[in-house]
Write a protein that holds these residues in place. Structure first.
Motif, PDB file in Angstrom:
ATOM      1  N   MET B   1       1.067   5.630   5.000  1.00  0.00           N
ATOM      2  CA  MET B   1       0.073   4.695   4.459  1.00  0.00           C
ATOM      3  C   MET B   1      -1.029   4.462   5.480  1.00  0.00           C
ATOM      4  O   MET B   1      -0.775   4.023   6.586  1.00  0.00           O
ATOM      5  N   ASN B   2      -2.220   4.734   5.075  1.00  0.00           N
ATOM      6  CA  ASN B   2      -3.377   4.539   5.927  1.00  0.00           C
ATOM      7  C   ASN B   2      -4.526   4.225   4.989  1.00  0.00           C
ATOM      8  O   ASN B   2      -4.909   5.063   4.179  1.00  0.00           O
ATOM      9  N   PHE B   3      -5.056   3.020   5.056  1.00  0.00           N
ATOM     10  CA  PHE B   3      -6.058   2.663   4.059  1.00  0.00           C
ATOM     11  C   PHE B   3      -6.958   1.550   4.561  1.00  0.00           C
ATOM     12  O   PHE B   3      -6.662   0.871   5.542  1.00  0.00           O
ATOM     13  N   ASN B 212       6.312   6.669  -1.154  1.00  0.00           N
ATOM     14  CA  ASN B 212       6.510   5.548  -0.231  1.00  0.00           C
ATOM     15  C   ASN B 212       5.395   4.506  -0.246  1.00  0.00           C
ATOM     16  O   ASN B 212       4.830   4.158   0.791  1.00  0.00           O
ATOM     17  N   THR B 213       5.085   4.027  -1.444  1.00  0.00           N
ATOM     18  CA  THR B 213       4.224   2.855  -1.591  1.00  0.00           C
ATOM     19  C   THR B 213       5.017   1.813  -2.394  1.00  0.00           C
ATOM     20  O   THR B 213       4.666   1.480  -3.526  1.00  0.00           O
ATOM     21  N   PRO B 214       6.119   1.303  -1.794  1.00  0.00           N
ATOM     22  CA  PRO B 214       7.069   0.511  -2.588  1.00  0.00           C
ATOM     23  C   PRO B 214       6.478  -0.776  -3.161  1.00  0.00           C
ATOM     24  O   PRO B 214       6.811  -1.160  -4.280  1.00  0.00           O
ATOM     25  N   ILE B 215       5.620  -1.455  -2.411  1.00  0.00           N
ATOM     26  CA  ILE B 215       5.076  -2.712  -2.930  1.00  0.00           C
ATOM     27  C   ILE B 215       4.110  -2.438  -4.074  1.00  0.00           C
ATOM     28  O   ILE B 215       4.118  -3.121  -5.101  1.00  0.00           O
ATOM     29  N   ARG B 218       6.176  -1.681  -7.124  1.00  0.00           N
ATOM     30  CA  ARG B 218       6.773  -2.876  -7.739  1.00  0.00           C
ATOM     31  C   ARG B 218       5.714  -3.686  -8.472  1.00  0.00           C
ATOM     32  O   ARG B 218       5.970  -4.252  -9.536  1.00  0.00           O
ATOM     33  N   LEU B 219       4.542  -3.774  -7.874  1.00  0.00           N
ATOM     34  CA  LEU B 219       3.481  -4.541  -8.526  1.00  0.00           C
ATOM     35  C   LEU B 219       3.072  -3.865  -9.830  1.00  0.00           C
ATOM     36  O   LEU B 219       2.934  -4.518 -10.871  1.00  0.00           O
ATOM     37  N   TRP B 258      -5.094  -4.023  -6.006  1.00  0.00           N
ATOM     38  CA  TRP B 258      -3.863  -4.309  -5.268  1.00  0.00           C
ATOM     39  C   TRP B 258      -2.806  -3.226  -5.477  1.00  0.00           C
ATOM     40  O   TRP B 258      -2.121  -2.840  -4.540  1.00  0.00           O
ATOM     41  N   ILE B 261      -3.854   0.214  -3.686  1.00  0.00           N
ATOM     42  CA  ILE B 261      -4.030   0.298  -2.231  1.00  0.00           C
ATOM     43  C   ILE B 261      -3.123   1.364  -1.624  1.00  0.00           C
ATOM     44  O   ILE B 261      -1.911   1.336  -1.805  1.00  0.00           O
TER      45      ILE B 261
END
Lengths: 395, 395
Positions: B1-3, B212-215, B218-219, B258, B261
């Motif tokens: 994750m890089n953003f 691997n963008t778990p949040i 979930r959102l 959101w 991201i």
């Protein structure tokens, strides 16, 4: 649902971003006050790398070091004085939640002639709301408080033993430079506390908020689940940058405001913990780990459906219905077991704290926030006796 | 994750907020261009109430009405000309996604001497990136696109039959005034399309993003579940303001950024749909309802684990493992069945569209976005033949 929301903070997230600090700060000023804590950023070399990046971008540097784990208003005053003496025009908060919180208040205190404590909520009167502040760039070195992307700060008055807060849009950081590599040296216990802290921020709004906030509920549950999945990995192997990144992002999302929008929730567990840790130099999250499950067992009796939802969605339990208190309590047991499993204390006695001051904590809490009828706002509201009972159940 | 992420739009949400419009707009300008669509805001009285609020706050009003459901670049040019002729200094977008999209581009086109189409991505060359724009206040009258809180706009060139977009931070609205009461008169079919639209925005980033963008996962899942819970209520009883509020908030969160991201996701279903609806005057979401499930069945074969996660978490299915394609496909069937249940078409033939132009849609899509090797970016990438196969499976 009726609310206003704005979070203007620019997030720069990813391993290696510390090297970009100078360029980012250069967009906001020419001379930076770099605020730091107890020295770990110096020992780890992070401070030197930050200063190197700032100097390479032509930014002059002044310093305010030694901000305490529970940041004191005297440190805020000292930082503000340095800003004025050195002519700083931008503030870099390089550290954990306490450093970032202190930096936000310094940013306003530097432009205010009065006592900085005037800005901190303490009782309902005599609060000065600042209207101008220097730009703040946060560079968190620990995943915990979400302070890097919110507009709140918790400050302690060591003289009066009051720990309280300020939270106003003026104090949003301009930029949060989040580099998960900076968090790999965070010790195992502090990593666990960070996980506890971020989860507690979410349970506060989730469990104390109004009904019918389904998206905020799902987001809170999802971030809690993510923290419970990835937290143990970051604790087991501090060098796992992927796990560090997930936990850092989870901590930030926990308090960026998204999960709190429209919930209209008070933060009773934080209020109680602040009072306890104003008397004992304990880590904020250790106090939360003790008080939160105890409070949940109290509150689940009157707000059972929400605790049942928590138990079902977060822990996969199956309730007999929305009023299944046994299921609600089982969810709390599982939550407490998770906190224990990552090494958090869950009883005051583990920290050597007895029941001598329970009534004092309760009465002090009401001095900071009260519903005007002698109760602490929350769902449900709590009397002094209720609070003492909660503390006692966590002895 | 890089953003990097920043969404500066201020959200004012809640029933009754239209009355505050004048005060809000007054923070940004003295003369407003009010942009509207086909006339429903006039018939419903919303336009008059908005103008009344503006005038009460001392704001002069000019008008740009008649923006098309698929907003045309000629309407953008017309609006920009009105801004210049009338000396407007702020833009109020009062309508649906098309009105808000057109308004954003008008806000930049009014300060640009060239052809506004220069700003819209069409091929990799000759794109002008605007650097200044008038402030835009969005007042959505339909829950659908999230345009009120994002910086994107989709515009059609009716001459060249190209439908494409611009998405740059400059175009974030200053404020989104979201009043769910304005959406109660949205007809049943448009309400259903709004639900489909918001879900498709989420499935795009969820299913095309990196691992691997778990949040964010979930959102996305949580907002989809919320839309599936509350959408049918808003469709069944248009006057249910609570359901309208939930769907409006879900639509906004779906595209506020959101959930996107760090996912680094292309939007292949949107790209394909834009080409189709450039040839047929169909509602964007009707095209999405047809193409999305067909595309999912194609993509699930190479990205099975994510579709299994979708099936398990959103629909409560139990997979035999992360490679359980049957479970993945069952989740897609359930998703398609939901779209049908709320009245969306799921086959081209329902709209009287045959297979004559399938190859043309595919080749046109590649003219807008391509990976440079003749494929449409997505997970997985798609050749012309792949796209034709997807269209054919939805015939």
């Amino acid at each position: 649902m009726n609310f206003e929301f704005q979070n203007p903070t620019r997030i720069i997230f990813g391993a290696g971003n510390l090297a970009r600090l100078g360029d980012v700060v250069g967009e906001y000023g020419k001379k930076a006050l770099v605020v730091t804590g107890g020295g770990s950023v110096k020992r780890s070399g992070v401070f030197d790398r930050a200063v190197e990046s700032l100097k390479a971008a032509g930014i002059a540097v002044a310093e305010c070091s030694g901000v305490e784990p529970n940041p004191r208003i005297t440190s805020v005053a000292r930082g503000a004085e340095t800003v004025r003496a050195e002519g700083c025009d931008v503030i870099v908060a390089l550290g954990g939640g306490s450093v970032m919180d202190a930096s936000k208040v310094i940013s306003a205190a530097a432009l205010y002639d009065g006592d900085p404590w005037d800005m901190i909520l303490h009782g309902q009167e005599n609060v000065y709301v600042p209207t101008e502040a220097l730009p703040v760039i946060t560079v968190p070195t620990i995943a915990a408080t979400g302070s890097e992307t919110n507009c709140g700060a918790v400050i302690t008055n060591e003289e009066t033993k009051v720990k309280s807060f300020i939270q106003i849009p003026l104090l949003y950081p301009k930029v949060a430079v989040m580099d998960p590599e900076l968090t790999v040296s965070v010790p195992r216990d502090q990593t666990a506390y960070g996980v506890c802290d971020l989860i507690t921020h979410l349970t506060e709004s989730y469990l104390n908020g109004i009904d019918n906030t389904p998206i905020q509920d799902r987001l809170a549950e999802g971030v809690i689940q993510t923290a419970m999945e990835w937290g143990p990995r970051a604790i087991a192997d501090g060098g796992d940058v992927e796990a560090r990144a997930q936990i850092q992002w989870a901590a930030s999302v926990a308090l960026i405001g998204w999960a709190q929008i429209g919930t209209d929730a008070p933060y009773p567990v934080h209020m109680m913990e602040h009072t306890v840790s104003a008397y004992h130099d304990i880590t904020h999250a250790a106090g939360l780990a003790i008080i939160n499950p105890a409070w949940m067992r109290f509150a689940a009796r009157s707000n059972t459906a929400k605790y049942v939802q928590f138990a079902e969605r977060v822990f996969g339990l199956k309730a007999k219905g929305a009023d299944d208190l046994d299921c609600a309590l089982e969810g709390i047991d599982k939550f407490e077991a998770f906190l224990k499993s990552i090494g958090c204390p869950t009883r005051f006695s583990e920290l050597g704290i007895g029941d001598e001051l329970f009534e004092t904590y309760a009465r002090d809490t009401l001095k900071i926030v009260s519903d005007g009828k002698g109760n602490l706002p929350g769902r449900p509201v709590m009397s002094v006796e209720d609070m003492i009972g909660i503390f006692r159940s966590a002895l």
